[in-house]
Design a protein around this motif. Structure first.
Motif, PDB file in Angstrom:
ATOM      1  N   GLY A   5     -44.668  -2.072 -74.132  1.00  0.00           N
ATOM      2  CA  GLY A   5     -44.033  -3.434 -73.771  1.00  0.00           C
ATOM      3  C   GLY A   5     -44.923  -4.153 -72.643  1.00  0.00           C
ATOM      4  O   GLY A   5     -44.921  -5.307 -72.335  1.00  0.00           O
ATOM      5  N   VAL A   6     -45.645  -3.090 -71.621  1.00  0.00           N
ATOM      6  CA  VAL A   6     -46.101  -3.679 -70.382  1.00  0.00           C
ATOM      7  C   VAL A   6     -47.356  -4.540 -70.981  1.00  0.00           C
ATOM      8  O   VAL A   6     -47.648  -5.753 -70.242  1.00  0.00           O
ATOM      9  N   ASN A   7     -48.230  -4.024 -71.944  1.00  0.00           N
ATOM     10  CA  ASN A   7     -49.111  -5.231 -72.479  1.00  0.00           C
ATOM     11  C   ASN A   7     -48.857  -6.348 -73.067  1.00  0.00           C
ATOM     12  O   ASN A   7     -49.636  -7.410 -72.912  1.00  0.00           O
ATOM     13  N   ASP A   8     -47.631  -6.522 -73.470  1.00  0.00           N
ATOM     14  CA  ASP A   8     -47.010  -7.645 -73.986  1.00  0.00           C
ATOM     15  C   ASP A   8     -46.763  -8.636 -73.220  1.00  0.00           C
ATOM     16  O   ASP A   8     -46.734  -9.890 -73.166  1.00  0.00           O
ATOM     17  N   LEU A   9     -46.371  -8.118 -71.729  1.00  0.00           N
ATOM     18  CA  LEU A   9     -46.358  -8.836 -70.650  1.00  0.00           C
ATOM     19  C   LEU A   9     -47.655  -9.506 -70.153  1.00  0.00           C
ATOM     20  O   LEU A   9     -47.927 -10.586 -69.879  1.00  0.00           O
ATOM     21  N   PHE A  48     -46.205  -3.066 -61.615  1.00  0.00           N
ATOM     22  CA  PHE A  48     -47.600  -3.063 -61.707  1.00  0.00           C
ATOM     23  C   PHE A  48     -47.963  -4.176 -60.641  1.00  0.00           C
ATOM     24  O   PHE A  48     -49.042  -4.777 -60.581  1.00  0.00           O
ATOM     25  N   ASN A  49     -47.451  -4.428 -59.454  1.00  0.00           N
ATOM     26  CA  ASN A  49     -47.813  -5.467 -58.625  1.00  0.00           C
ATOM     27  C   ASN A  49     -48.949  -4.935 -57.934  1.00  0.00           C
ATOM     28  O   ASN A  49     -49.169  -3.698 -57.725  1.00  0.00           O
ATOM     29  N   GLY A  50     -50.047  -5.604 -57.654  1.00  0.00           N
ATOM     30  CA  GLY A  50     -51.459  -5.244 -57.104  1.00  0.00           C
ATOM     31  C   GLY A  50     -52.263  -5.118 -58.475  1.00  0.00           C
ATOM     32  O   GLY A  50     -53.586  -5.269 -58.220  1.00  0.00           O
ATOM     33  N   ARG A 101     -47.950 -11.194 -62.362  1.00  0.00           N
ATOM     34  CA  ARG A 101     -47.204 -12.426 -61.892  1.00  0.00           C
ATOM     35  C   ARG A 101     -45.677 -12.138 -61.571  1.00  0.00           C
ATOM     36  O   ARG A 101     -45.131 -11.524 -62.250  1.00  0.00           O
ATOM     37  N   PRO A 102     -44.996 -12.997 -60.629  1.00  0.00           N
ATOM     38  CA  PRO A 102     -43.900 -12.740 -60.279  1.00  0.00           C
ATOM     39  C   PRO A 102     -42.900 -13.062 -61.240  1.00  0.00           C
ATOM     40  O   PRO A 102     -41.967 -11.973 -61.452  1.00  0.00           O
ATOM     41  N   ASP A 160     -41.692  -3.361 -57.023  1.00  0.00           N
ATOM     42  CA  ASP A 160     -42.598  -3.964 -57.859  1.00  0.00           C
ATOM     43  C   ASP A 160     -44.007  -3.055 -57.750  1.00  0.00           C
ATOM     44  O   ASP A 160     -44.829  -3.586 -58.455  1.00  0.00           O
ATOM     45  N   ARG A 161     -43.952  -1.917 -57.284  1.00  0.00           N
ATOM     46  CA  ARG A 161     -45.426  -1.393 -57.023  1.00  0.00           C
ATOM     47  C   ARG A 161     -45.136   0.231 -57.320  1.00  0.00           C
ATOM     48  O   ARG A 161     -43.995   0.731 -57.119  1.00  0.00           O
ATOM     49  N   LEU A 162     -46.012   0.762 -57.717  1.00  0.00           N
ATOM     50  CA  LEU A 162     -46.199   2.325 -57.877  1.00  0.00           C
ATOM     51  C   LEU A 162     -46.370   2.931 -56.467  1.00  0.00           C
ATOM     52  O   LEU A 162     -46.819   2.089 -55.673  1.00  0.00           O
ATOM     53  N   ARG A 163     -45.484   4.145 -56.326  1.00  0.00           N
ATOM     54  CA  ARG A 163     -45.754   4.746 -55.188  1.00  0.00           C
ATOM     55  C   ARG A 163     -46.952   5.275 -55.147  1.00  0.00           C
ATOM     56  O   ARG A 163     -47.624   5.751 -56.111  1.00  0.00           O
ATOM     57  N   GLU A 164     -47.635   5.129 -53.906  1.00  0.00           N
ATOM     58  CA  GLU A 164     -49.093   5.510 -53.881  1.00  0.00           C
ATOM     59  C   GLU A 164     -49.540   6.855 -54.355  1.00  0.00           C
ATOM     60  O   GLU A 164     -50.583   6.778 -54.938  1.00  0.00           O
ATOM     61  N   PRO A 165     -48.735   8.011 -54.124  1.00  0.00           N
ATOM     62  CA  PRO A 165     -49.362   9.265 -54.695  1.00  0.00           C
ATOM     63  C   PRO A 165     -49.394   9.347 -56.174  1.00  0.00           C
ATOM     64  O   PRO A 165     -50.352  10.057 -56.902  1.00  0.00           O
TER      65      PRO A 165
END
Length: 436
Positions: A311-315, A353-355, A360-361, A397-402
């Motif tokens: 689904g992520v690539n469809d976005l 996947f923000n960053g 896109r918002p 909206d972001r992955l945790r850094e580790p």
């Protein structure tokens, strides 16, 4: 000579080569040691013997993703030694070869399987190399768009181990069907080296898997396999090369080692860049999830459970036209097809996947809408919440850094491990599917 007549002549020559190889093999096969080929058909001693021997289960798989560029002649006169990693062990093995994206018949005159002497090493463990046959013959001709399953051979295959699967093509065959993001080094040699246990003749390294689509084992260690359909997050594109650190590898470890876990093989059918539904701004990688679900998932050996991570690539590939409703409908269609086979489906929420350059918002809002439906039990039978497991609690909206590999989309090795640890393993047991 017309192009059609030229292709026909090549196909005829390939057939002759295979037949000649068969005669040579039947005449001189004694030099390879004892015959380890076994029949893949019913046991003449009845079902009790078959049950005692175990059942056929998929231990490894990779989805054919496309035609390898610049391989118009295939690998004529060369041996490919694919290195693959098992999820469960068994007492016999067989392979599936694919010519899905080929444009001409693929001639395989000899093939073999062996245990690697060390991880990622092209040298076979002593006395483990087995000659493979196809319908009792040493070679076969696989039509363009087709696939072929080998005969079974007796081989004690360990779980969590590297296998060497070698194939030799004597004639040009058109573009090679391949899986480009193997995260594993395989090998290439000149000439027919399929029966050579030594690795020093394999002078070329390859980051791809070519022609090989699956390895099955006859086993009493597992009751079946869980098949995962996904994109690069399942393919493990940022995981450490050769370390088997994809989340599916860690899941296989859990299913093998944890008390009370269902004993299942794990088959990774991820294709990097893959979309759930076809179309979009950019050319999708491989056939869409909906179009390949029957071939890559439902048709796999011993499938007992299905996991959907798409689904992520469809976005990202459709920022102007992405539609949550269409994606949810496609996910429900996969569930419906699995239910028709009596299979339970676990679906994954979409990770943030923000960053990433494609963020896109409004795409993040679509992601949240899709995740709410998945969590609400209106799409799949059960949920593995990758979003909740890997997101930053202070910036969801972001992955945790580790857990971020650095591109803000794909996980690090620690992130992939966290994904596997997020599963409730009881959800992977075969059971009557829920009504949605």
């Amino acid at each position: 000579m017309t192009k059609r007549h030229g292709y026909a002549l090549l196909a005829t020559l390939a057939t002759v080569v295979v037949l000649v190889s068969t005669v040579i093999y039947l005449t001189f096969s004694g030099g390879a040691g004892q015959d380890t080929t076994i029949s893949a058909g019913p046991s003449p001693q009845g079902s009790a013997d078959r049950a005692a021997a175990g059942s056929w289960v998929g231990t490894w798989a990779a989805a054919p993703a496309g035609a390898e560029p610049r391989t118009g002649a295939g690998f004529a006169g060369r041996t490919l030694r694919n290195v693959v990693h098992t999820s469960v062990g068994g007492t016999s093995a067989r392979i599936t070869l694919s010519n899905l994206f080929g444009t001409r018949p693929l001639a395989i005159s000899h093939a073999s399987i062996a245990l690697a002497s060390a991880p990622s090493n092209p040298t076979a463990l002593p006395d483990s190399l087995r000659r493979l046959t196809f319908g009792g013959r040493p070679g076969a001709l696989i039509p363009a768009g087709g696939q072929l399953v080998s005969d079974a051979v007796r081989l004690d295959v360990p779980a969590d181990a590297d296998l060497l699967v070698s194939t030799y093509s004597p004639t040009p065959s058109g573009p090679a069907t391949y899986h480009p993001h193997a995260r594993q080094i395989s090998y290439v040699a000149n000439g027919d080296q399929t029966q050579n246990p030594r690795g020093d003749t394999y002078t070329e390294q390859s980051p791809y898997w070519r022609y090989l689509a699956a390895v099955d084992v006859l086993t009493r260690e597992a009751s079946g396999s869980v098949v995962v359909i996904g994109d690069s997050l399942t393919d493990g594109v940022t995981s450490t090369l050769g370390a088997n650190a994809r989340w599916t590898d860690v899941l296989a470890d859990r299913l093998r080692e944890e008390a009370g876990a269902p004993r299942l093989g794990v088959l990774n059918e991820g294709i990097s860049g893959n979309q759930l539904i076809p179309g979009g701004q950019f050319k999708a990688a491989g056939p869409s999830g909906v179009s390949r679900f029957e071939r890559d998932v439902l048709s796999r050996t011993g499938v007992k459970s299905v996991v959907v991570v798409l689904g992520v690539n469809d976005l990202l590939r459709n920022p102007r036209y992405a539609d949550a409703g269409r994606l949810l409908d496609a996910m429900r269609e996969l569930t419906r097809q699995a239910h028709a086979r009596g299979l339970r489906v676990t679906g994954a929420t979409l990770m943030p996947f923000n960053g990433h350059r494609g963020y896109r918002p409004h795409l993040d809002q679509l992601r949240r809408t899709i995740n709410a439906e998945i969590r609400g039990g209106r799409v799949f039978d059960s949920v593995v919440d990758f979003d909740r497991a890997l997101r930053d609690p202070y910036a969801p909206d972001r992955l945790r850094e580790p857990y971020d590999s650095g591109d803000h989309l794909h996980p690090s090795d620690a992130g992939y491990r966290k994904m596997a640890e997020s599963f409730n393993l009881s959800h992977l047991r075969g059971s009557a599917p829920a009504e949605l």
